[in-house]
Design an enzyme around this catalytic site. Structure first.
Site, PDB file in Angstrom:
ATOM      1  N   HIS A 182      -1.647 -10.026   6.933  1.00 24.06           N
ATOM      2  CA  HIS A 182      -1.991 -11.041   5.939  1.00 24.06           C
ATOM      3  C   HIS A 182      -1.694 -12.458   6.428  1.00 24.06           C
ATOM      4  O   HIS A 182      -2.563 -13.327   6.407  1.00 24.06           O
ATOM      5  CB  HIS A 182      -1.262 -10.757   4.636  1.00 24.06           C
ATOM      6  CG  HIS A 182      -1.508  -9.379   4.113  1.00 24.06           C
ATOM      7  ND1 HIS A 182      -2.779  -8.895   3.882  1.00 24.06           N
ATOM      8  CD2 HIS A 182      -0.662  -8.368   3.809  1.00 24.06           C
ATOM      9  CE1 HIS A 182      -2.702  -7.656   3.439  1.00 24.06           C
ATOM     10  NE2 HIS A 182      -1.433  -7.309   3.390  1.00 24.06           N
TER      11      HIS A 182
ATOM     12  N   CYS B 259      -1.031  -2.498  -0.421  1.00 26.24           N
ATOM     13  CA  CYS B 259      -0.835  -2.268  -1.853  1.00 26.24           C
ATOM     14  C   CYS B 259      -1.916  -1.346  -2.422  1.00 26.24           C
ATOM     15  O   CYS B 259      -1.781  -0.843  -3.549  1.00 26.24           O
ATOM     16  CB  CYS B 259      -0.829  -3.587  -2.614  1.00 26.24           C
ATOM     17  SG  CYS B 259      -2.321  -4.572  -2.386  1.00 26.24           S
TER      18      CYS B 259
END
Length: 445
Positions: A10, A42
């Site tokens: 990320h 996630c």
């Protein structure tokens, strides 16, 4: 200008994309030891539970997209060493099995984190797996399809989401944690009691306040988990104990916290000139206590990665810190939190109080309405808000973002109580429930 980036999840992806746009003449090289980038971990539970059928939707970028930006994208390349005095990197081409050296003018460290694997007896048995990246998700799906009994160790967000996903697939599931409550870092007992009741109602076995002591196996495969309070037969174990910063390359070269998280200032600069860091490899500035701490969240990572690019040449955009804001859906419960619980605040030495309200989310003259339960945590003397938790069956979790902003801006109960929120009977009451909670806090004070 040569920009080297180590790691591309990320934070790395955000740093690279923004740097490529801001510095079109720069020579940008990224080294990533995996064969994919930007995987949203996630989403593992959603993928495992079959709620997401196409895993490609869990990626928001690709090596090809970085190449289109002019980035020298070296996938399956592992950085073996970093000499920050000489500004050199030692890299191994994993597929080509060869090593070479590279130099940089600006270095961006986005090496992320890795799951904790404590030295428990039997941990090397087959069918004890981690839950972090895309490869792990595929292994979990393959092995869980063949398993009838599954044990998940660690009752944080990932562990709780996984047990729900496995139960949705009809598996016999046990969740083990050393703490007395699930999600105890994020929620107070009232909310964890509700969450635990929802899991138990669906047949999930909670083995809390128990420490795993060993694993036993049959023919090299795990068959039993032994804790200090019981034994649990299983076909598959998922470790979700926590994460550690993946920063061994830079030990004794940059300032770190005790756990290895790199300390950065508000412009993402490390203690070494021209060396920046972002994401799960770093400590973040936690606004409720104004201190550096380790909070590995994707939201923190993308913000920090973006800031690295904007501050690469000179400090321009200041990092505003974080409240550790997060949310989770457990069956029909929508739960979100930000900042500190009352217990966590007291452990930090803050003198706090809290107030909880339960209110209908919109006027009772409407055809239907739902209860929302909101807790505010605040300092007694200053009335500064330092935390909040929300629970409801209707999805009102975005409201916790409003309180996150309040904490970030050091707002007090009176300020939040009188903040201007719109009123429309389809959505809320003349006094929004956030206003009402702050008013109740003022009354309590």
């Amino acid at each position: 200008m040569k920009i080297a980036v180590i790691g591309c999840t990320h934070a790395g992806t955000a740093a690279i994309v923004n740097a490529a746009k801001l510095y079109p003449d720069a020579e940008i090289t990224v080294y990533e030891r995996n064969n994919n980038i930007s995987f949203l971990s996630c989403g593992i539970a959603l993928y495992v539970g079959g709620f997401v059928e196409d895993p490609n939707g869990l990626f928001y970028s690709s090596p090809e997209k970085l190449v289109e930006l002019g980035v020298d994208t070296k996938m399956e390349h592992e950085v073996l060493g970093a000499d920050l005095d000489r500004r050199t990197l030692l890299i191994r081409d994993i597929k080509g099995n060869k090593e070479f050296e590279d130099t940089y003018d600006k270095l961006i460290i986005t090496t992320g984190s890795w799951p904790l694997t404590p030295p428990i007896k039997g941990i090397d048995l087959e069918n004890i797996v981690l839950s972090k990246n895309f490869d792990h998700s595929n292994v979990i799906i393959e092995k869980s399809d063949k398993a009838e009994r599954i044990v998940v160790i660690g009752a944080g967000y990932i562990g709780v989401e996984l047990v729900e996903a496995f139960r949705h697939k009809g598996k016999e599931v046990t969740l083990i944690d050393a703490e007395e409550r699930i999600l105890s870092k994020y929620l107070d007992k009232d909310n964890t009691d509700a969450a635990e009741a929802a899991l138990k109602a669906e047949g999930i076995n909670l083995a809390l306040n128990q420490t795993v002591q060993s694993f036993e196996g049959t023919e090299g495969k795990v068959s039993k988990v032994i804790t200090d309070k019981g034994e649990y037969e299983t076909d598959l174990v998922i470790l979700c104990i926590g994460f550690r910063p993946n920063t061994g390359l830079f030990k004794d070269q940059v300032e770190m916290l005790g756990n290895g998280a790199i300390v950065v200032d508000r412009y993402m600069r490390t203690s070494r000139e021209d060396v920046f860091a972002a994401g799960d490899s770093c400590a973040v500035i936690f606004n409720p206590t104004d201190s550096s701490r380790y909070i590995p969240l994707a939201t923190n990572a993308v913000r920090m990665g973006t800031l690295v690019a904007k501050n690469l040449m000179e400090p321009q955009v200041r990092y505003m810190g974080t409240q550790g804001t997060s949310g989770i859906k457990i069956y029909d419960l929508n739960i979100a939190s930000t900042g500190l619980t009352a217990a966590a605040a007291e452990s930090e030495g803050l003198i706090v109080d809290s107030v909880t309200i339960e209110e209908n989310h919109r006027p009772e003259f409407m055809p239907d309405f739902e209860k929302v339960r909101l807790t505010l945590v605040f300092e007694k003397e200053s009335q500064r808000i330092v935390g909040a938790q929300l629970r409801s069956k209707i999805d009102l979790t975005q409201s916790i973002n409003t309180i996150s902003v309040a904490i970030q801006n050091h707002m007090t109960l009176p300020e939040l109580a009188l903040t201007d929120f719109f009123f429309q009977p389809h959505y809320n009451k003349p006094w929004n429930f956030i206003n009402q909670a702050a008013l109740a806090g003022m009354d309590k004070v």
